[in-house]
Design a protein around this motif. Structure first.
Motif, PDB file in Angstrom:
ATOM      1  N   LYS A   1      34.913  11.710   0.047  1.00 39.60           N
ATOM      2  CA  LYS A   1      35.163  12.487  -1.163  1.00 39.60           C
ATOM      3  C   LYS A   1      36.643  12.619  -1.503  1.00 39.60           C
ATOM      4  CE  LYS A   1      30.890  12.896  -2.174  1.00 39.60           C
ATOM      5  NZ  LYS A   1      30.146  12.594  -0.995  1.00 39.60           N
TER       6      LYS A   1
ATOM      7  N   LYS B   1      37.550  10.274  -4.221  1.00 38.79           N
ATOM      8  CA  LYS B   1      37.151  10.717  -5.561  1.00 38.79           C
ATOM      9  C   LYS B   1      38.036  11.868  -6.018  1.00 38.79           C
ATOM     10  CE  LYS B   1      32.171   9.917  -4.822  1.00 38.79           C
ATOM     11  NZ  LYS B   1      30.872  10.605  -4.858  1.00 38.79           N
TER      12      LYS B   1
ATOM     13  N   SER C   1      23.949   8.816  -2.261  1.00 39.28           N
ATOM     14  CA  SER C   1      23.241  10.069  -2.538  1.00 39.28           C
ATOM     15  C   SER C   1      23.460  10.528  -3.982  1.00 39.28           C
ATOM     16  CB  SER C   1      23.697  11.140  -1.548  1.00 39.28           C
ATOM     17  OG  SER C   1      23.130  12.365  -1.850  1.00 39.28           O
ATOM     18  N   SER C   2      24.659  11.010  -4.303  1.00 40.76           N
ATOM     19  CA  SER C   2      24.884  11.435  -5.691  1.00 40.76           C
ATOM     20  C   SER C   2      25.367  10.269  -6.544  1.00 40.76           C
ATOM     21  CB  SER C   2      25.873  12.604  -5.759  1.00 40.76           C
ATOM     22  OG  SER C   2      27.168  12.191  -5.393  1.00 40.76           O
TER      23      SER C   2
ATOM     24  N   THR D   1      29.903   6.931  -4.983  1.00 44.35           N
ATOM     25  CA  THR D   1      30.410   5.900  -4.078  1.00 44.35           C
ATOM     26  C   THR D   1      29.809   4.554  -4.482  1.00 44.35           C
ATOM     27  OG1 THR D   1      30.563   7.555  -2.339  1.00 44.35           O
ATOM     28  CG2 THR D   1      30.560   5.246  -1.630  1.00 44.35           C
TER      29      THR D   1
ATOM     30  N   THR E   1      31.429   6.546   5.587  1.00 43.29           N
ATOM     31  CA  THR E   1      31.886   7.455   4.532  1.00 43.29           C
ATOM     32  C   THR E   1      32.172   8.863   5.053  1.00 43.29           C
ATOM     33  OG1 THR E   1      29.534   7.633   3.991  1.00 43.29           O
ATOM     34  CG2 THR E   1      30.883   6.236   2.555  1.00 43.29           C
TER      35      THR E   1
END
Ligand code: PLP
Length: 322
Positions: free
Chosen positions: A49, A52, A187-188, A191, A306
């Motif tokens: 994260k 991002k 997942s969301s 990535t 990750t």
């Protein structure tokens, strides 16, 4: 690819690209496994994260935000990294977490608190309305909250993974390496969208395998389709790379550790001394192991780590006592 998005420096880059000879031998499936260490991005124990957030926080600062507000599961790695990013640039941080205070209080929850974030527990409900309430109450106090959706998965956030792909491509070229496949947890979707755009920009010929940790394929395709298109448009990349999404590894559901995750976590730990987490990277590595054993992967395969390892400390029971 457009590479001039404003960024703040949060992550230690480039992250290492390493061979896993002992893990490859343990797996014994005629594949050569490598790893990209985004568990080592640095700030507050690292993870994907931060890549991002480098772009999201720059956007927040440009908009003169006073606080970051985001949401996730109780053991969210994204929330912990957002709390660290907020501390690093001097913003307030509010985290809207699924679940109850006191449930699995170690791991990321402990770190959220040490990092100074204010926690708002949303129970088992959708956290969207609770997040909207936090944003409204901050606005009523005259503050300027910057809301980051689940996982930081907006086109600006996903751009961090398109740039990560460029970083990995340079490392691979310097060492004269070519990967036949890249495997990662999804997942969301940010990535995945970023990698798809980065790989498309480089006209990479290999296979991208996303191991879903919580959604069935049609739902994840719906989330990532639009996000990938918007990220590609933001970065001026005409053709994103296709992603093969796998939903065969969902086990008993999100955050439920089973034998495949336990085998993957122990296998990598005991062959290479590298830790993966119980929720995301343990599941993704279990997917890689299964795909390799079934002959669905060949040649040189990159496992993109990750992060997420702080959650290990909230899963002691599931990892040791079952
Ligand atoms: C350790 C780890 N790996 C992978 C992911 C999935 O990334 P994305 O949400 O961008 O799909 C997450 C998301 O929370 C994560 O914490």
């Amino acid at each position: 690819m457009r590479t001039d998005l404003p960024a703040v420096s949060l992550a230690l880059l480039p992250t290492p690209l390493q061979a896993l000879p002992r893990f490859s031998a343990w797996l014994a499936a005629d594949v050569e496994i490598w790893i990209k260490r985004d568990d080592l991005t640095g700030l507050a124990l690292g993870g994907n994260k931060l890549r991002k957030l480098s772009y999201l926080v720059a956007d927040a600062l440009q908009q003169q935000a006073t606080d970051l507000v985001t949401t996730g599961a109780a053991q969210s790695n994204h929330c912990r990294q957002t709390a660290a990013a907020a501390a690093r640039v001097g913003l307030g941080c509010h985290l809207v977490l699924r679940g109850q205070a006191g449930e699995r209080p170690g791991g990321n929850v402990l770190l959220d608190r040490l990092l100074g974030a204010e926690l708002h527990w949303a129970g088992s409900n959708d956290t969207g309305p609770a997040m909207a309430r936090v944003v409204q109450s901050l606005q009523a106090e005259g503050r300027k909250p910057y809301a980051i959706p689940l996982g930081g998965s907006t086109p600006i956030g996903a751009a961090g993974y398109a740039y990560a792909w460029l970083e990995m491509s340079v490392q691979a070229r310097e060492r004269d390496l070519e990967f036949d496949a890249v495997v990662f947890a999804t997942s969301s979707g940010g990535t995945q969208a970023g990698m798809s755009v980065g790989a498309g920009d480089q006209a990479w010929p290999g296979e991208l395998h996303g191991i879903s940790v919580d959604h069935k394929v049609p739902h994840l395709q719906q989330i990532t389709g639009e996000l990938t298109r918007a990220t590609a448009a933001l970065l001026d990349v005409p053709s994103p790379h296709p992603v093969i999404i796998h939903d065969d590894y969902l086990g008993a559901g999100y955050g439920m550790v089973g034998d495949p995750e336990r085998e993957a976590i122990r296998g990598l730990a005991r062959s290479e001394g590298i830790l993966v987490d119980p929720v995301y990277t343990g599941r993704a590595l279990a997917g890689l192991i299964d795909l390799a054993r079934r002959g669905a992967l060949h040649g040189r395969v990159l496992f993109w780590h990750t992060g997420g390892t702080p959650a290990l400390f909230a899963y002691e029971h599931d990892l040791l006592h079952t």
